[in-house]
Design an enzyme around this catalytic site. Structure first.
Site, mmCIF file in Angstrom:
data_model
loop_
_atom_site.group_PDB
_atom_site.id
_atom_site.type_symbol
_atom_site.label_atom_id
_atom_site.label_comp_id
_atom_site.label_asym_id
_atom_site.label_seq_id
_atom_site.Cartn_x
_atom_site.Cartn_y
_atom_site.Cartn_z
ATOM 1 N N ASP A 94 0.880 -1.154 0.000
ATOM 2 C CA ASP A 94 0.000 0.000 0.000
ATOM 3 C C ASP A 94 0.924 1.212 0.000
ATOM 4 O O ASP A 94 1.680 1.414 0.955
ATOM 5 C CB ASP A 94 -0.860 -0.023 1.271
ATOM 6 C CG ASP A 94 -1.856 1.123 1.305
ATOM 7 O OD1 ASP A 94 -1.457 2.260 0.994
ATOM 8 O OD2 ASP A 94 -3.025 0.883 1.650
ATOM 9 N N HIS A 95 0.873 2.012 -1.062
ATOM 10 C CA HIS A 95 1.904 3.055 -1.185
ATOM 11 C C HIS A 95 1.787 4.138 -0.106
ATOM 12 O O HIS A 95 2.735 4.856 0.149
ATOM 13 C CB HIS A 95 1.921 3.650 -2.602
ATOM 14 C CG HIS A 95 0.928 4.744 -2.840
ATOM 15 N ND1 HIS A 95 -0.366 4.523 -3.247
ATOM 16 C CD2 HIS A 95 1.045 6.085 -2.727
ATOM 17 C CE1 HIS A 95 -0.987 5.678 -3.373
ATOM 18 N NE2 HIS A 95 -0.164 6.638 -3.066
ATOM 19 N N HIS A 157 -6.011 2.684 1.710
ATOM 20 C CA HIS A 157 -5.249 3.784 2.310
ATOM 21 C C HIS A 157 -5.892 4.302 3.608
ATOM 22 O O HIS A 157 -5.227 4.451 4.625
ATOM 23 C CB HIS A 157 -5.115 4.940 1.315
ATOM 24 C CG HIS A 157 -4.519 4.548 0.001
ATOM 25 N ND1 HIS A 157 -3.511 3.619 -0.106
ATOM 26 C CD2 HIS A 157 -4.785 4.958 -1.273
ATOM 27 C CE1 HIS A 157 -3.176 3.477 -1.391
ATOM 28 N NE2 HIS A 157 -3.943 4.266 -2.112
HETATM 29 C C1 BG6 Z 1 -4.114 5.504 -5.521
HETATM 30 C C2 BG6 Z 1 -5.506 5.631 -6.063
HETATM 31 O O1 BG6 Z 1 -3.966 4.297 -4.820
HETATM 32 O O2 BG6 Z 1 -3.831 6.585 -4.650
HETATM 33 C C3 BG6 Z 1 -5.669 6.971 -6.762
HETATM 34 O O3 BG6 Z 1 -5.768 4.582 -6.973
HETATM 35 C C4 BG6 Z 1 -5.278 8.111 -5.857
HETATM 36 O O4 BG6 Z 1 -7.017 7.146 -7.208
HETATM 37 C C5 BG6 Z 1 -3.895 7.857 -5.268
HETATM 38 O O5 BG6 Z 1 -5.287 9.314 -6.602
HETATM 39 C C6 BG6 Z 1 -3.547 8.890 -4.220
HETATM 40 O O6 BG6 Z 1 -2.208 8.755 -3.867
HETATM 41 P P1 BG6 Z 1 -1.361 10.003 -3.384
HETATM 42 O O7 BG6 Z 1 -0.025 9.423 -3.015
HETATM 43 O O8 BG6 Z 1 -1.310 10.958 -4.547
HETATM 44 O O9 BG6 Z 1 -2.078 10.597 -2.208
#
Ligand code: BG6
Length: 304
Positions: A94-95, A157
């Site tokens: 999960d990034h 997230h």
């Molecule tokens: C991704 C979603 O996992 O996370 C996207 O698929 C979203 O829809 C993105 O825009 C948001 O990531 P960050 O790092 O830009 O907050």
């Protein structure tokens, strides 16, 4: 950096290209296979990696959401991965967990003694976890229209942020110990009644076209915004609602966790009636930082 990169084209479902990939891979390194493909290909690629011998005992496989669209499809996907790799080799990532500020949540809570005694329903009135995005779905409508905000953002997230905010201190800073504590939070979540949810969809505006136009589906009912009031049924949190909300094409880009403390039980200051209590804001992005809101008196004679 470019000198480190190679590009090999292969047919995920067929035989073409796999020998070319094998020729590129060295034996003296840990091979990490990061599947940046739709989940429908996770199973077939895992099997190929196995049957071609590209995956060794030391290899890892990395996958990212969506890991299925419901319990049955998630279980089927896990079964496919487990059929080819051992659990220790599978990385479901999960990034959000790579963000410095998200990692700092554990540090803030468990490396400081200041807040932990107050971190419970007795002292916390409510919690807000907000991930607001300025961008729309853009060119990702095909994927997004089948997911919506709930599957794209909340189950992954926001749920991670919820767990890091609400979990008990793990006994050790070790992956399994942290996972166990997060799982206890998820198991203590009460089902969310419909009346405690809001779903929405953005319309056309100065920032761009409407959701249905971007998704190229005029009848779409997919939510680009969702808000939920969730309750955690355990000793620490019963009675403190946690509000989760996320949406695309909002006015500002902002991710933050707000811990709203209860106000003083009795105020000796006449101007303090209905004053909110202290608020701790953990700003994840942009302008990362932590703010603590306090009540003080106005300079000179006067109010608070
Ligand atoms: C991704 C979603 O996992 O996370 C996207 O698929 C979203 O829809 C993105 O825009 C948001 O990531 P960050 O790092 O830009 O907050």
């Amino acid at each position: 950096f470019c000198a480190c990169l190679d590009y090999v084209k292969l047919d995920a479902k067929g035989d073409d290209g796999w020998d070319a990939l094998a020729a590129k891979l060295r034996d003296d390194v840990v091979r990490v296979f990061y599947l940046s493909v739709g989940p429908a290909l996770f199973g077939v690629i895992s099997e190929k990696l196995n049957t071609t011998g590209l995956a060794t005992d030391k290899s890892r496989i990395v996958v990212e959401k969506p890991l299925g669209h419901d319990l049955a499809s998630a279980e089927a996907l896990n079964a496919q991965l487990r059929g080819c790799f051992s659990e220790k080799q599978i990385y479901r990532i999960d990034h959000y967990l790579g963000k410095e500020t998200v990692q700092n949540l554990m540090a803030l809570r468990f490396a400081n003694a200041l807040f932990e005694p107050l971190w419970n329903a007795q002292h916390v009135d409510h919690v807000q976890i907000t991930v607001s995005e300025h961008i729309g779905v853009g060119g990702r409508g095909g994927y997004y229209d089948k997911s919506g905000a709930l599957r794209d953002m909340v189950q992954n997230h926001l749920m991670q942020l919820l767990c890091l905010t609400a979990m008990e201190p793990p006994a050790k800073f070790d992956p399994d110990a942290v996972r166990d504590e997060k799982l206890k939070v998820i198991r203590a979540l009460e089902p969310v009644p419909l009346k405690d949810t809001v779903r929405g969809q953005y319309r056309a505006g100065s920032a761009g076209p409407s959701y249905v136009d971007e998704a190229e589906n005029p009848d779409s009912k997919t939510e680009s915004y969702v808000a939920l009031k969730v309750n955690i049924s355990n000793w620490r949190w019963a009675g403190t609602p946690i509000n989760l909300r996320t949406g695309k094409r909002m006015r500002n880009r902002l991710s933050e966790i707000t811990i709203a403390f209860r106000s003083v039980p009795h105020s000796i200051f006449p101007d303090m009636e209905d004053r909110p209590g202290n608020v701790l804001v953990i700003r994840l992005q942009p302008d990362e930082g932590i703010t603590l809101r306090m009540t003080i008196k106005d300079p000179g004679p006067g109010g608070m």
